[in-house]
Enzyme design. Structure first.
Site, PDB file in Angstrom:
ATOM      1  N   THR A   1     -35.977 -77.463  53.901  1.00  0.00           N
ATOM      2  CA  THR A   1     -36.697 -77.990  55.058  1.00  0.00           C
ATOM      3  C   THR A   1     -37.907 -77.147  55.455  1.00  0.00           C
ATOM      4  O   THR A   1     -39.039 -77.633  55.495  1.00  0.00           O
ATOM      5  CB  THR A   1     -35.745 -78.112  56.262  1.00  0.00           C
TER       6      THR A   1
ATOM      7  N   ASN B   1     -35.102 -71.631  54.485  1.00  0.00           N
ATOM      8  CA  ASN B   1     -34.807 -71.640  55.914  1.00  0.00           C
ATOM      9  C   ASN B   1     -34.433 -70.231  56.387  1.00  0.00           C
ATOM     10  O   ASN B   1     -34.650 -69.866  57.537  1.00  0.00           O
ATOM     11  CB  ASN B   1     -33.665 -72.610  56.209  1.00  0.00           C
TER      12      ASN B   1
ATOM     13  N   LYS C   1     -35.530 -79.889  65.437  1.00  0.00           N
ATOM     14  CA  LYS C   1     -35.411 -78.575  64.790  1.00  0.00           C
ATOM     15  C   LYS C   1     -36.565 -77.670  65.204  1.00  0.00           C
ATOM     16  O   LYS C   1     -37.730 -78.097  65.199  1.00  0.00           O
ATOM     17  CB  LYS C   1     -35.431 -78.722  63.272  1.00  0.00           C
TER      18      LYS C   1
ATOM     19  N   ARG D   1     -37.826 -75.107  63.473  1.00  0.00           N
ATOM     20  CA  ARG D   1     -38.712 -74.857  62.339  1.00  0.00           C
ATOM     21  C   ARG D   1     -39.603 -76.052  62.004  1.00  0.00           C
ATOM     22  O   ARG D   1     -40.738 -75.887  61.563  1.00  0.00           O
ATOM     23  CB  ARG D   1     -37.899 -74.457  61.103  1.00  0.00           C
TER      24      ARG D   1
ATOM     25  N   ASP E   1     -31.771 -86.104  58.143  1.00  0.00           N
ATOM     26  CA  ASP E   1     -31.250 -84.966  57.376  1.00  0.00           C
ATOM     27  C   ASP E   1     -29.806 -84.664  57.753  1.00  0.00           C
ATOM     28  O   ASP E   1     -28.949 -84.509  56.884  1.00  0.00           O
ATOM     29  CB  ASP E   1     -32.127 -83.736  57.622  1.00  0.00           C
TER      30      ASP E   1
ATOM     31  N   HIS F   1     -26.727 -85.113  55.199  1.00  0.00           N
ATOM     32  CA  HIS F   1     -25.861 -83.998  54.818  1.00  0.00           C
ATOM     33  C   HIS F   1     -24.383 -84.334  55.034  1.00  0.00           C
ATOM     34  O   HIS F   1     -23.549 -84.017  54.194  1.00  0.00           O
ATOM     35  CB  HIS F   1     -26.213 -82.748  55.627  1.00  0.00           C
TER      36      HIS F   1
ATOM     37  N   ASP G   1     -39.859 -83.752  53.718  1.00  0.00           N
ATOM     38  CA  ASP G   1     -39.844 -82.338  53.346  1.00  0.00           C
ATOM     39  C   ASP G   1     -39.068 -82.109  52.052  1.00  0.00           C
ATOM     40  O   ASP G   1     -39.261 -81.123  51.366  1.00  0.00           O
ATOM     41  CB  ASP G   1     -39.266 -81.479  54.478  1.00  0.00           C
TER      42      ASP G   1
END
Length: 552
Positions: free
Chosen positions: A82, A103, A164, A166, A306, A310, A353
């Site tokens: 990511t 990450n 998120k 980030r 995401d 997951h 991403d």
């Protein structure tokens, strides 16, 4: 009819007025009022078409129908994670240069583990938790958002939005007006003192709406009758993960009970994307984006795709339902921009991403090779081998981002021990393990038998200060990660083939099957805006887009 001089003069004046009006219009639209970059987390390229028949007219179909699609866009670095992907999209660079190698990573000088946006010098704004101790300082290169700021003498307004940290921070770059992310502890969007001392009033008002609690107040059921989800496996598939407190991964998911146990569970529902795009609308209004003398830029990451991917894997009804709901949310968001900024006045691009692998047991159920790399056991066995050969215990500290991290201080302090010999033994042992296709000493990768383009991807992802010296390449269908659900990170098309669609200002409808790369996005935007590329950019403009844009 007799044409008099007065009539000719009147006609000439009218023609001049029309030309002046056209010229003024051309000047107004010389650059877009607003650029919106949408990165859909973990969106495999095939999701554009896998659910196409069920998308509505205003979302993904609108983008494909009005916009320009780069059908063969690939990531050109490893690993495909990511933070790495977001940094690469907006810098046009690769991890070797922009420095975001995962990450998390291990600093090879100090041995300390770092989170990609961790910053010990700042504190949270809008929260008392550690979730706000974040900034873009670990990103070593400028972004296209930074370059837009510089090109307009910092008059452009730039804002980053995501659940998120980030995925909000890294796209917005070093110089934004703000970057905002969700703190699960108080169910509010927050920021850090890197950007400001206090949340803007519009953010406070948005948080006061308590939208997360409202979105999680009803069960998650499928948007359409569950029997119509023909693109997905059965609801209760053994390779799917479950929410905390659930006995099986089936609809309906009791979100009120789940949210009570786990405040972070909103992320693993399609309603996290709804929240994100609602906050993005509020950001457009709060900063009056698109109503400026120069171009503004809004970066959006839809992260729930995401989290859902997951937990449940690509072939789950949960993933299909999440994309159908995201499509509706995007349709509403584009309609909002049409009214607020004006259709044709904004430029939007949508990409991802990274992608995702199929769940391992799903593959096995269909007789396709796949498996789980047993990292902990491999580290244990490798350390035993290295200790037997070199007399030093614990030489391998971790496998992180598919890199082998060594205890470099222990190796440096030892006498009569060659690091090259340690790496050689490591590589020779790794390639004999189940599910490992290649391993390479990156310092000597020129002599490695790894084929292209994988070898180049290894080099592009290697920053010697932030990466271990040996890289592991699993066999297709194998990965290090969970036994249920899925993950990503490797070179295979399911992880690196991503969507890339441009729509709006100066975009002519069409598509190309020529190979393009994630690094080309920032270069293309720079060419369209006639500004400098980011300072680490290695990408090239997609001329199929820029040539038609500049001709208009």
């Amino acid at each position: 009819m007799t044409v008099t001089k007065r009539m000719v003069s009147t006609l000439m004046l009218a023609a001049i007025a029309v030309m002046q009006g056209l010229s003024a219009s051309a000047q107004v639209n010389a650059k877009p009022k607003l650029i919106v970059g949408i990165v859909v987390d973990q969106m495999r390229w095939d999701y554009l078409y896998r659910y196409y028949d069920r998308y509505e007219a205003g979302g993904f179909k609108r983008m494909l129908g009005e916009g320009f699609s780069c059908e063969n866009t690939y990531i050109s670095h490893l690993p495909s994670f990511t933070a790495v992907g977001h940094s690469t999209v907006y810098t046009g660079s690769v991890p070797a240069i922009h420095g975001i190698t995962g990450n998390d990573w291990t600093d090879q000088v100090t041995g300390r583990r770092w989170y990609c946006t961790e910053d010990t010098t700042v504190t949270a704004v809008g929260s008392n938790s550690s979730a706000g101790k974040m900034s873009p300082r670990n990103l070593l290169a400028s972004t296209i958002t930074d370059e837009l700021k510089i090109a307009t003498n910092f008059r452009s307004r730039v804002v980053g939005v995501s659940l998120k940290d980030r995925a909000s921070i890294l796209p917005a770059g070093h110089t934004p007006n703000g970057a905002f992310w969700l703190d699960d502890a108080n169910a509010s969007f927050i920021t850090s003192t890197y950007y400001m001392k206090e949340l803007p009033e519009w953010v406070k008002k948005f948080n006061e709406r308590k939208e997360p609690q409202q979105l999680m107040s009803q069960p998650w059921n499928t948007m359409y009758p569950i029997g119509t989800y023909a693109q997905s496996a059965e609801d209760n598939s053994p390779w799917e993960g479950s929410f905390k407190g659930e006995t099986s991964p089936v609809f309906p998911h009791n979100l009120p009970a789940i949210y009570k146990q786990d405040p972070g569970s909103l992320r693993t529902t399609p309603f996290g994307n709804t929240l994100t795009l609602d906050f993005a609308k509020a950001a457009v209004e709060g900063y009056d984006l698109g109503n400026n003398q120069v171009t503004d830029f809004l970066t959006i990451n839809c992260a729930s795709t995401d989290y859902v991917g997951h937990q449940f894997g690509p072939n789950s009804i949960e993933v299909e339902d999440t994309y159908l709901r995201l499509d509706k949310d995007l349709s509403a968001f584009f309609s909002f921009l049409d009214k607020r900024v004006g259709k044709g006045n904004y430029l939007v691009f949508l990409t991802a991403d990274h992608g995702a692998a199929h769940a391992i047991d799903f593959m096995k159920a269909h007789n396709i090779p796949a498996g789980l790399n047993q990292d902990k056991k491999m580290i244990q066995d490798l350390n035993a081998l290295l200790q037997a050969k070199f007399g030093l215990d614990g030489l391998v500290k971790s496998f992180m981002n598919y890199h082998v991290n060594y205890d470099l201080k222990k190796i440096e302090a030892a006498t009569n021990v060659s690091f090259d010999a340690i790496k050689k033994v490591t590589v020779e042992w790794l390639v004999k393990q189940p599910g490992i296709q290649f391993a390479a000493d990156i310092d000597n990768i020129g002599s490695s038998a790894i084929p292209e383009p994988i070898k180049a991807m290894v080099v592009n992802g290697y920053n010697p200060k932030r990466c271990g010296q040996v890289m592991i390449i699993p066999e297709p269908g194998w990965f290090s990660g969970p036994s249920k659900g899925t993950t990503h990170g490797n070179w295979n098309p399911y992880d690196i083939h991503i969507p890339l669609v441009f729509m709006g200002w100066n975009i002519k409808h069409g598509s190309t099957n020529d190979i393009t790369h994630m690094t080309d996005i920032a270069a293309t935007l720079a060419a369209m805006l006639h500004i400098q590329m980011p300072n680490g950019c290695v990408g090239k403009p997609v001329t199929a887009i820029t040539n038609t844009a500049n001709a208009q």
